[in-house]
Scaffold this motif. Structure first.
Motif, PDB file in Angstrom:
ATOM      1  N   LEU A  53      -5.657  27.074  46.205  1.00  0.00           N
ATOM      2  CA  LEU A  53      -4.612  26.356  45.458  1.00  0.00           C
ATOM      3  C   LEU A  53      -5.114  24.963  45.068  1.00  0.00           C
ATOM      4  O   LEU A  53      -4.902  24.512  43.935  1.00  0.00           O
ATOM      5  N   ALA A  54      -5.825  24.299  45.992  1.00  0.00           N
ATOM      6  CA  ALA A  54      -6.360  22.961  45.690  1.00  0.00           C
ATOM      7  C   ALA A  54      -7.342  23.041  44.523  1.00  0.00           C
ATOM      8  O   ALA A  54      -7.320  22.195  43.619  1.00  0.00           O
ATOM      9  N   GLU A  55      -8.173  24.092  44.495  1.00  0.00           N
ATOM     10  CA  GLU A  55      -9.130  24.256  43.380  1.00  0.00           C
ATOM     11  C   GLU A  55      -8.380  24.447  42.064  1.00  0.00           C
ATOM     12  O   GLU A  55      -8.702  23.812  41.055  1.00  0.00           O
ATOM     13  N   LEU A  56      -7.370  25.324  42.113  1.00  0.00           N
ATOM     14  CA  LEU A  56      -6.608  25.586  40.882  1.00  0.00           C
ATOM     15  C   LEU A  56      -5.965  24.307  40.367  1.00  0.00           C
ATOM     16  O   LEU A  56      -5.976  24.016  39.171  1.00  0.00           O
ATOM     17  N   GLN A  57      -5.404  23.545  41.310  1.00  0.00           N
ATOM     18  CA  GLN A  57      -4.703  22.317  40.905  1.00  0.00           C
ATOM     19  C   GLN A  57      -5.681  21.272  40.368  1.00  0.00           C
ATOM     20  O   GLN A  57      -5.306  20.409  39.592  1.00  0.00           O
ATOM     21  N   ALA A  58      -6.951  21.380  40.776  1.00  0.00           N
ATOM     22  CA  ALA A  58      -7.982  20.453  40.266  1.00  0.00           C
ATOM     23  C   ALA A  58      -8.648  21.017  39.008  1.00  0.00           C
ATOM     24  O   ALA A  58      -9.605  20.442  38.490  1.00  0.00           O
ATOM     25  N   GLY A  59      -8.177  22.180  38.549  1.00  0.00           N
ATOM     26  CA  GLY A  59      -8.743  22.787  37.331  1.00  0.00           C
ATOM     27  C   GLY A  59     -10.071  23.484  37.573  1.00  0.00           C
ATOM     28  O   GLY A  59     -10.823  23.757  36.640  1.00  0.00           O
ATOM     29  N   ILE A  60     -10.371  23.793  38.844  1.00  0.00           N
ATOM     30  CA  ILE A  60     -11.632  24.489  39.161  1.00  0.00           C
ATOM     31  C   ILE A  60     -11.318  25.981  39.318  1.00  0.00           C
ATOM     32  O   ILE A  60     -10.471  26.364  40.129  1.00  0.00           O
ATOM     33  N   ILE A  61     -12.007  26.801  38.509  1.00  0.00           N
ATOM     34  CA  ILE A  61     -11.782  28.247  38.597  1.00  0.00           C
ATOM     35  C   ILE A  61     -13.052  28.871  39.195  1.00  0.00           C
ATOM     36  O   ILE A  61     -14.115  28.804  38.568  1.00  0.00           O
ATOM     37  N   PRO A  62     -12.958  29.468  40.381  1.00  0.00           N
ATOM     38  CA  PRO A  62     -14.149  30.071  40.994  1.00  0.00           C
ATOM     39  C   PRO A  62     -14.739  31.170  40.105  1.00  0.00           C
ATOM     40  O   PRO A  62     -14.019  31.805  39.322  1.00  0.00           O
ATOM     41  N   ALA A  63     -16.045  31.418  40.258  1.00  0.00           N
ATOM     42  CA  ALA A  63     -16.754  32.382  39.389  1.00  0.00           C
ATOM     43  C   ALA A  63     -16.092  33.761  39.433  1.00  0.00           C
ATOM     44  O   ALA A  63     -15.941  34.421  38.393  1.00  0.00           O
ATOM     45  N   LYS A  64     -15.675  34.209  40.618  1.00  0.00           N
ATOM     46  CA  LYS A  64     -15.051  35.541  40.738  1.00  0.00           C
ATOM     47  C   LYS A  64     -13.772  35.616  39.891  1.00  0.00           C
ATOM     48  O   LYS A  64     -13.501  36.618  39.218  1.00  0.00           O
ATOM     49  N   ILE A  65     -12.990  34.550  39.913  1.00  0.00           N
ATOM     50  CA  ILE A  65     -11.726  34.547  39.154  1.00  0.00           C
ATOM     51  C   ILE A  65     -12.014  34.391  37.655  1.00  0.00           C
ATOM     52  O   ILE A  65     -11.329  34.994  36.824  1.00  0.00           O
ATOM     53  N   GLN A  66     -13.061  33.649  37.328  1.00  0.00           N
ATOM     54  CA  GLN A  66     -13.457  33.568  35.906  1.00  0.00           C
ATOM     55  C   GLN A  66     -13.792  34.953  35.365  1.00  0.00           C
ATOM     56  O   GLN A  66     -13.469  35.280  34.230  1.00  0.00           O
ATOM     57  N   GLN A  67     -14.431  35.772  36.204  1.00  0.00           N
ATOM     58  CA  GLN A  67     -14.775  37.134  35.774  1.00  0.00           C
ATOM     59  C   GLN A  67     -13.499  37.961  35.573  1.00  0.00           C
ATOM     60  O   GLN A  67     -13.363  38.704  34.600  1.00  0.00           O
ATOM     61  N   GLU A  68     -12.538  37.798  36.495  1.00  0.00           N
ATOM     62  CA  GLU A  68     -11.253  38.507  36.359  1.00  0.00           C
ATOM     63  C   GLU A  68     -10.561  38.077  35.064  1.00  0.00           C
ATOM     64  O   GLU A  68      -9.991  38.901  34.341  1.00  0.00           O
ATOM     65  N   GLN A  69     -10.616  36.789  34.780  1.00  0.00           N
ATOM     66  CA  GLN A  69      -9.969  36.287  33.557  1.00  0.00           C
ATOM     67  C   GLN A  69     -10.690  36.811  32.317  1.00  0.00           C
ATOM     68  O   GLN A  69     -10.044  37.108  31.302  1.00  0.00           O
ATOM     69  N   ALA A  70     -12.018  36.925  32.402  1.00  0.00           N
ATOM     70  CA  ALA A  70     -12.767  37.462  31.253  1.00  0.00           C
ATOM     71  C   ALA A  70     -12.321  38.897  30.982  1.00  0.00           C
ATOM     72  O   ALA A  70     -12.138  39.293  29.823  1.00  0.00           O
ATOM     73  N   ASP A  71     -12.112  39.682  32.043  1.00  0.00           N
ATOM     74  CA  ASP A  71     -11.626  41.069  31.866  1.00  0.00           C
ATOM     75  C   ASP A  71     -10.239  41.067  31.232  1.00  0.00           C
ATOM     76  O   ASP A  71      -9.944  41.851  30.335  1.00  0.00           O
ATOM     77  N   LEU A  72      -9.379  40.186  31.733  1.00  0.00           N
ATOM     78  CA  LEU A  72      -8.009  40.102  31.199  1.00  0.00           C
ATOM     79  C   LEU A  72      -8.021  39.725  29.717  1.00  0.00           C
ATOM     80  O   LEU A  72      -7.324  40.336  28.899  1.00  0.00           O
ATOM     81  N   LEU A  73      -8.839  38.732  29.371  1.00  0.00           N
ATOM     82  CA  LEU A  73      -8.828  38.205  28.001  1.00  0.00           C
ATOM     83  C   LEU A  73      -9.638  39.065  27.039  1.00  0.00           C
ATOM     84  O   LEU A  73      -9.479  38.946  25.826  1.00  0.00           O
ATOM     85  N   TRP A  74     -10.485  39.942  27.590  1.00  0.00           N
ATOM     86  CA  TRP A  74     -11.208  40.909  26.739  1.00  0.00           C
ATOM     87  C   TRP A  74     -10.205  41.831  26.032  1.00  0.00           C
ATOM     88  O   TRP A  74     -10.391  42.218  24.884  1.00  0.00           O
ATOM     89  N   ALA A  75      -9.111  42.142  26.726  1.00  0.00           N
ATOM     90  CA  ALA A  75      -8.166  43.152  26.236  1.00  0.00           C
ATOM     91  C   ALA A  75      -7.160  42.555  25.253  1.00  0.00           C
ATOM     92  O   ALA A  75      -6.836  41.375  25.322  1.00  0.00           O
ATOM     93  N   ASP A  76      -6.657  43.433  24.358  1.00  0.00           N
ATOM     94  CA  ASP A  76      -5.464  43.022  23.600  1.00  0.00           C
ATOM     95  C   ASP A  76      -4.266  43.909  23.930  1.00  0.00           C
ATOM     96  O   ASP A  76      -3.194  43.752  23.371  1.00  0.00           O
ATOM     97  N   GLY A  77      -4.460  44.814  24.881  1.00  0.00           N
ATOM     98  CA  GLY A  77      -3.354  45.595  25.434  1.00  0.00           C
ATOM     99  C   GLY A  77      -3.553  45.747  26.938  1.00  0.00           C
ATOM    100  O   GLY A  77      -4.696  45.765  27.413  1.00  0.00           O
ATOM    101  N   LEU A  78      -2.462  45.842  27.674  1.00  0.00           N
ATOM    102  CA  LEU A  78      -2.540  45.935  29.142  1.00  0.00           C
ATOM    103  C   LEU A  78      -1.674  47.095  29.628  1.00  0.00           C
ATOM    104  O   LEU A  78      -0.580  47.320  29.093  1.00  0.00           O
ATOM    105  N   VAL A  79      -2.165  47.784  30.658  1.00  0.00           N
ATOM    106  CA  VAL A  79      -1.351  48.790  31.346  1.00  0.00           C
ATOM    107  C   VAL A  79      -1.433  48.492  32.839  1.00  0.00           C
ATOM    108  O   VAL A  79      -2.533  48.300  33.369  1.00  0.00           O
ATOM    109  N   PHE A  80      -0.294  48.438  33.499  1.00  0.00           N
ATOM    110  CA  PHE A  80      -0.250  48.247  34.949  1.00  0.00           C
ATOM    111  C   PHE A  80       0.309  49.526  35.572  1.00  0.00           C
ATOM    112  O   PHE A  80       1.356  50.018  35.131  1.00  0.00           O
TER     113      PHE A  80
END
Ligand SMILES: Cc1cc2nc3c(=O)[nH]c(=O)nc-3n(C[C@H](O)[C@H](O)[C@H](O)COP(=O)(O)O)c2cc1C
Length: 194
Positions: A53-80
């Motif tokens: 939480l401290a990292e997020l609040q400081a605007g630091i995104i760990p590499a693992k989460i950056q990869q998750e975000q890259a997967d999320l933003l790669w898509a233009d449709g989502l299925v859960f």
């Protein structure tokens, strides 16, 4: 479209797993490019600890989460696809949102309030439940289930079209009922962009 399926179930022999397979087949038949994110297979750690939480609040995104975000933003449709656990999402999925939907990527705040930043055109949410539809109707449970995932997460982050489907009585349904739902879900995949 590029569609990311986010799948949450610990058992590869589950009905949820079959839903993923049929949905994926339908999407591929319709010409969509599909990626599958299996949170249990990834062993995703859902707990947002003090240091995270401290990292997020400081605007630091760990590499693992950056990869998750890259997967999320790669898509233009989502299925859960996930089972209903205590009227909500399994903790691993809830934790994935806690880590991945960060301010500046998924949403932002201003004096006017919240702005959703996700550009996905559509999200579909497929939920399996042990309870019956009559029981759910009697206590207006569909609204309770809809609010955190759709209103509180996906719409909140700006996705304009979110459709939720709940499949009831899953542990006790007949084989014919299972197959009928799997066919419906394949069709849903084929018509994702319709
Ligand atoms: C921890 C846990 C919590 C559950 N909570 C609910 C619930 O709140 N409402 C409900 O209808 N079913 C509940 N169930 C039943 C599951 O939703 C059901 O067994 C599942 O959706 C069946 O799909 P599967 O065969 O792919 O696991 C729960 C099951 C577990 C293991």
């Amino acid at each position: 479209m590029r569609v990311l399926i986010v799948y949450t179930h610990p058992n590869a022999k589950s009905f949820n797993h079959a839903l993923v397979e049929y949905c994926q087949q339908g999407l591929i038949e319709a010409g969509h490019e599909v990626r599958l994110k299996d949170l249990y297979a990834e062993n995703f750690d859902p707990v947002l600890r003090a240091e995270h939480l401290a990292e997020l609040q400081a605007g630091i995104i760990p590499a693992k989460i950056q990869q998750e975000q890259a997967d999320l933003l790669w898509a233009d449709g989502l299925v859960f696809i996930y089972p209903l656990w205590w009227f909500g999402r399994p903790a691993i999925l809830k934790g994935w949102f806690d880590h991945v939907l960060t301010r500046g990527v998924a949403y932002d705040y201003s004096q006017e309030g919240v702005t959703g930043l996700l550009k996905h055109k559509r999200a579909v949410v497929l939920i399996t439940a042990g309870g019956s539809q009559d029981y759910f109707k009697g206590i207006d449970a569909e609204t309770l289930i809809h609010r955190p995932m759709t209103d509180g997460t996906l719409s909140y982050c700006g996705i304009p079209k979110v459709d939720q489907f709940i499949y009831y009585n899953v542990p006790t349904m007949s084989e014919a009922e299972r197959l009928a739902i799997l066919d419906q879900v394949k069709q849903l995949g084929r018509e994702f962009d319709a």
